[in-house]
Design an enzyme around this catalytic site. Structure first.
Site, PDB file in Angstrom:
ATOM      1  N   SER A  92      36.116 -56.462 -81.332  1.00  0.00           N
ATOM      2  CA  SER A  92      34.738 -55.993 -81.297  1.00  0.00           C
ATOM      3  C   SER A  92      34.223 -56.055 -82.745  1.00  0.00           C
ATOM      4  O   SER A  92      35.008 -56.222 -83.678  1.00  0.00           O
ATOM      5  CB  SER A  92      34.674 -54.588 -80.699  1.00  0.00           C
ATOM      6  N   ALA A 123      28.894 -61.131 -75.779  1.00  0.00           N
ATOM      7  CA  ALA A 123      29.928 -61.558 -76.717  1.00  0.00           C
ATOM      8  C   ALA A 123      29.501 -62.857 -77.390  1.00  0.00           C
ATOM      9  O   ALA A 123      28.689 -63.615 -76.855  1.00  0.00           O
ATOM     10  CB  ALA A 123      31.255 -61.762 -75.986  1.00  0.00           C
ATOM     11  N   ASP A 129      39.992 -55.431 -71.935  1.00  0.00           N
ATOM     12  CA  ASP A 129      41.122 -56.140 -71.322  1.00  0.00           C
ATOM     13  C   ASP A 129      40.643 -57.053 -70.196  1.00  0.00           C
ATOM     14  O   ASP A 129      41.152 -58.162 -70.018  1.00  0.00           O
ATOM     15  CB  ASP A 129      42.141 -55.137 -70.780  1.00  0.00           C
TER      16      ASP A 129
HETATM   17  O1  CKP Z   1      40.269 -51.862 -74.947  1.00  0.00           O
HETATM   18  P1  CKP Z   1      40.409 -51.427 -73.536  1.00  0.00           P
HETATM   19  O2  CKP Z   1      39.452 -50.327 -73.150  1.00  0.00           O
HETATM   20  O3  CKP Z   1      40.308 -52.583 -72.589  1.00  0.00           O
HETATM   21  O4  CKP Z   1      41.888 -50.855 -73.432  1.00  0.00           O
HETATM   22  C1  CKP Z   1      42.275 -49.845 -72.555  1.00  0.00           C
HETATM   23  C2  CKP Z   1      43.749 -49.592 -72.626  1.00  0.00           C
HETATM   24  O5  CKP Z   1      46.430 -49.414 -73.680  1.00  0.00           O
HETATM   25  C3  CKP Z   1      44.149 -48.401 -71.781  1.00  0.00           C
HETATM   26  O6  CKP Z   1      44.747 -48.833 -70.572  1.00  0.00           O
HETATM   27  C4  CKP Z   1      45.111 -47.625 -72.668  1.00  0.00           C
HETATM   28  O7  CKP Z   1      46.264 -47.279 -72.037  1.00  0.00           O
HETATM   29  C5  CKP Z   1      45.358 -48.527 -73.867  1.00  0.00           C
HETATM   30  O8  CKP Z   1      44.172 -49.294 -73.949  1.00  0.00           O
HETATM   31  C6  CKP Z   1      45.679 -47.693 -75.100  1.00  0.00           C
HETATM   32  O9  CKP Z   1      46.844 -47.693 -75.510  1.00  0.00           O
HETATM   33  O10 CKP Z   1      44.758 -47.060 -75.628  1.00  0.00           O
HETATM   34 MG    MG Z   2      39.829 -53.134 -76.348  1.00  0.00          MG
END
Ligand code: CKP
Ligand code: MG
Length: 311
Positions: free
Chosen positions: A192, A230, A256
């Site tokens: 980002s 994006a 993700d």
């Molecule tokens: O960047 P995002 O919001 O797509 O990531 C979310 C994930 O792995 C969430 O599943 C969480 O478990 C994590 O990022 C983290 O470790 O913060």
């Molecule tokens: Mg992310």
């Protein structure tokens, strides 16, 4: 070999519908940025594998069960008899504010080690996906991530790196020190706007960071702009995609989903415009459904949001 291999820590996420301090029911979900990407890619019919470590506990069993149910290969997963599966709490504090608390220090996933990744890397893949979360977990996890990137690049497997800065896990300076060298192994870097200078000099602007990444061998830099879509920097130019107009109910997992969509388009041989469009489509599914990955589309559902294009 799978299309996508991704490695990292998968967690059990316990979600509250209201303030945690007030108690009430928690629901149990699979979380983890890398496994979220694997699920997104698998839902679209590609072969995806996730490797990492989970505890030899019920939560580890649950993580494996969820991944198997989504068609993600887990033969590269190690079970750690001495450490628990990592947990996190996701608190919906207000309609607009969610807060995360990790209970992952000393977890099985954070004890990830080079030895855990040798077999999955030897099996190969068309793409290796890594995030900046894994190297934040421990010294061994950082070394393992670095080793995987180097081994993949050496074997001609392109590496995709999502910077994914987690301020709860490390400082920006520590992240920059680990992630800048890692980006040198990547073909695709995803960040980002506020994360971009974590793979470049502190405070460097977008074009400077991108130019330096190109010089170091990166092919494509994807800069996520949230509701503004994006921007993709490729060697032959810059392309922007808008976000689809949907009702945002839960933005966790949107990054993700975006990555999963982009990689799916890449596996399908789509051009940059097609890859970006699929990335934006998956991002829209993620933000407009609750859960990190639960609302992601199956292939036949990809066109469900047609007509939601901005402008
Ligand atoms: O960047 P995002 O919001 O797509 O990531 C979310 C994930 O792995 C969430 O599943 C969480 O478990 C994590 O990022 C983290 O470790 O913060
Ligand atoms: Mg992310």
């Amino acid at each position: 070999a799978p299309d996508l291999l991704t490695v990292g820590e998968a967690l059990v996420s316990l979600r509250s519908a209201g303030p945690l301090a007030a108690g009430g029911p928690l629901t149990m979900h699979l979380a983890g940025a890398e496994s979220n990407v694997a699920v997104g890619v698998a839902r679209l019919g590609h072969r995806a594998a996730w490797a990492g470590r989970v505890g030899a506990d019920e939560f580890g069993e649950y993580v494996l069960r969820q991944l198997r149910a989504e068609g993600v290969a887990v033969d590269g997963v190690s079970r750690d008899p001495d450490r628990p599966t990592g947990l996190m709490f996701l608190e919906r504090r207000t309609a607009d504010l969610t807060r995360v608390q990790y209970h992952r220090a000393g977890s099985a996933g954070s004890a990830l080690d080079v030895e855990d990744l040798r077999a999955p890397l030897t099996a190969g893949a068309r793409m290796l996906h890594l995030t900046g979360i894994t190297p934040a977990l421990s010294d061994t996890a950082r070394a393992a991530t670095r080793w995987a990137a180097e081994a993949a690049a050496g074997a001609g497997i392109p590496v995709c790196l999502d910077v994914n800065h987690r301020a709860r896990l490390w400082s920006r300076a520590a992240a920059r020190e680990a992630l800048t060298p890692l980006a040198g192994y990547a073909s695709i870097v995803i960040a980002s706007t506020d994360e971009l200078d974590l793979v470049g000099d502190p405070g460097a602007d977008e074009s400077t960071v991108v130019a330096e990444l190109f010089r170091r061998g990166v092919d494509t830099v994807l800069v996520k702009l949230g509701a503004d879509g994006a921007r993709a920097h490729a060697r032959d130019g810059v392309r922007h995609t808008g976000a689809l107009t949907v009702t945002a109910v839960d933005t966790v997992g949107a990054g993700d989903a975006f990555t999963a969509g982009y990689l799916s388009g890449w596996f399908d041989g789509l051009d940059l415009a097609g890859r970006l469009r699929r990335a934006a489509t998956l991002g829209a599914f993620a933000v407009s459904s609750p859960g990190d990955w639960e609302g992601l589309p199956r292939r036949a559902e990809l066109s469900l949001l047609d007509g939601h294009e901005a402008g």
